[in-house]
Every structure is written in C-alpha cells, then in structure tokens.
Design an enzyme around this catalytic site. Structure first.
Site, PDB file in Angstrom:
ATOM      1  N   GLY A 169      91.822 113.771  52.012  1.00  0.00           N
ATOM      2  CA  GLY A 169      92.728 114.078  53.117  1.00  0.00           C
ATOM      3  C   GLY A 169      92.738 113.071  54.245  1.00  0.00           C
TER       4      GLY A 169
ATOM      5  CG  ASP B 122      99.407 110.602  55.107  1.00  0.00           C
ATOM      6  OD1 ASP B 122      99.575 111.380  56.066  1.00  0.00           O
ATOM      7  OD2 ASP B 122      98.713 110.892  54.113  1.00  0.00           O
TER       8      ASP B 122
END
Length: 329
Positions: free
Chosen positions: A107, A153
């Site tokens: 993660g 991200d």
C-alpha cells in the site's frame, strides 16, 4: 547523444484521507514519504527489455505486444520502459534494475514508484522528458495493474510533497496553494507500520464496487462522510492542529472499516498505536492488508518503534518528502 547508464529514483506514497472514494469523485490527500525505489537502466545489444527486482527476472523482445506479457510480474515496468523509448522515438535494448527501501505490495505505491523511476531512468538514456510526461506515462502503466487508477499514486511519486486530489480530478501540491500549508508540512511526522499481510488491490476495489452497486444509498452516505473528513483535514493541516489531524485519521479508519476493507490485524495495529501515544492512525491504500500510517510526535518515534517491535511488527518513521522523481547525473 545518449548515455549507457542512467539512474532515477521516486518516493513511496501514503494516502492520508479519501482512498477508495477518490475513484467515485471524492477528494483525497496523499503524501510522499522519505523512502525510495531506484531504477538503474543500461543499454544492451540483445534487443530486449530485461528487468530484475525482488519479484524476479523478466526478459521480452522489443516491440512485444503488451498482452503477451500480461501475466509477467514486471509487465508495467516493461511497458514503462517501452513507452519512454516510444516517446523519444528510440528502439534499443535496455536492462532495468530496481532496488527499493520500502516493501512491495503493502500500500505504499510501489507499482507507481517503480514505473515513475523506470520511465525517468530509461528516458535519461536517450534524452529527457518533463515530469508531466513522466506522470502521464506512469498513469498508462498503472492501468495495466489497477485497471482504473485515480492517478494519485503516480502524481505523488512524480511530484512529491503533500498532494490534494480534487473532486474534479485536478491534482495539486498543497504547499503550492499557500504559504500556510508550506509551514504546516514541516510539522507532520509519520510512523508507517507493516501489517505483514500482502494487500490485494484488485480484490478490495471489486469488493468496494460490489458494495456501491448493492447498497447505493449507504455507499453514498459513506462517500459523503469521506469527503467531510478530508475537507476537515485540509483545515486542520493548514492550522497545524496535530491532535485534530490525528482524530480525523482514526475516524477515517473507522469509515474504511465500515466499508469492509479493514480486518482485525489492521484494527489492532491502529488501536495499539493510538494507545501508545500516536495522535491517530489508519490503514493506507486498498486495505485488506498492507500498512498503517499514523501521525506522531517526532520525539516519540523511538518509543513507538520499540513498542511495535514488542508486538511483533516492523515500522519506520518519515516526514513529508518534498522531492518527487529525481534523475541522478
């Protein structure tokens, strides 16, 4: 004229507020962390893209159809290297070595960080490209892994800093919005804890999608709560209210638990961090496993790490990483 070797690095990321709901049009806040992945690219004369990392070794001929290596653990890296060369109108065999000082599959944005670093490194072999171009190519590569990524991200790993993903899809660094945020960023210190459970982003995303389709009113309510938490967090960050930011982190975790993406292990780590003195904590990323991020008093880092060790968990401390992708000369 090109070079024979090039090195680039990109930071890890953690989502502080708004994960999952960001792909449903809600805002999110994420930060770059002071842990990096490094891509070292070298030219080879065998006409192949070859990749080596902790995931193993891959080798494919140039101009391979991406569908031919869709089950390769390095498929997004192979695609990243090929896309960087296409942008610069080059076709050359390259070797890419990936080294990371943060764990994969937990993660922390490893897939985005590796693609960003690879694109910057391979591009540097043959010329140069802008950060905006690195971001766009990384987002394309991320679609091979996550199908419908929000882009947060790739943005954090490319640009660094503390990033707000707005409802309309715009991505901005908060320290570039106003000076209050610039001052506040230096006050934030985190502890990241590895749960030891590999996350499965695809499974968690599909689980959330099924929840949205089967319980639309409840899901809409949870999404609204996520937005409220994120917006309150913006005010708290700007005001450097660490206690309030911590409360909101823990509240966000409770919301994600209600969404069904937490588990007993993640809940226990959150509880223990808060009990031992963290301002607040939550899972970061898709959930089901991966890491917990907590806001801490920098002076308590050593004490918290010691407590974590006694529980059998590993972690690291970090402030916000200002720099995104870096190409080393």
């Amino acid at each position: 004229m090109g070079r024979n070797i090039a090195v680039a690095s990109a930071p890890a990321k953690a989502i502080l507020f708004g994960e999952h709901f960001v792909v449903y049009g809600k805002p999110a806040i994420a930060t770059a962390l002071k842990r990096r992945v490094r891509a070292t690219s070298t030219v080879n004369d065998v006409g192949k893209i070859r990749v080596r990392s902790v995931l193993g070794y891959s080798s494919v001929p140039l101009s391979s159809d991406p569908h031919l290596y869709e089950h390769d653990p390095h498929r997004h890296i192979i695609y990243s290297a090929a896309s960087a060369m296409r942008l610069l109108d080059r076709q050359q065999g390259v070797d890419v070595l990936l080294e990371s000082d943060f764990p994969y599959g937990m993660g922390l944005g490893a897939s985005a960080a590796t693609s960003v670093a690879t694109i910057a490194s391979v591009a540097s072999l043959f010329g140069s490209i802008s950060k905006d171009e690195v971001f766009k190519l990384s987002l394309e590569a991320e679609r091979l892994v996550h199908r419908n990524p929000s882009g947060i991200d790739s943005a954090v790993c490319t640009y660094g800093g503390l990033v707000l993903f707005n409802k309309d899809g715009r991505i901005e660094r908060l320290d570039e919005r106003c000076s209050d945020y610039s001052y506040a960023l230096h006050a934030l210190h985190f502890m990241v804890v590895n749960s030891g459970i590999m996350k499965d982003t695809g499974t968690m995303v599909m689980k959330v999608k099924a929840r949205e389709e089967s319980s639309k009113e409840e899901f809409a309510s949870l999404a609204e709560m996520s937005e409220v938490i994120t917006m309150h967090a913006l005010y708290a960050i700007r005001g450097r209210d660490l206690a309030r930011i911590g409360e909101l982190l823990t509240l966000n975790h409770m919301l994600l638990r209600r969404l069904g993406v937490s588990n007993d292990t993640l809940d226990t780590i959150v509880y223990r961090l808060v009990k031992d003195g963290a301002y607040g904590a939550k899972l970061t990323g898709a959930g089901g496993g991966g890491c917990i991020i907590s806001l801490i008093d920098d002076a308590k880092g050593t004490t918290l790490l010691s407590a974590l060790s006694s529980y059998g968990y590993e972690g690291f401390t970090s402030s916000i990483e200002d720099d995104g992708v870096i190409t080393l000369d």
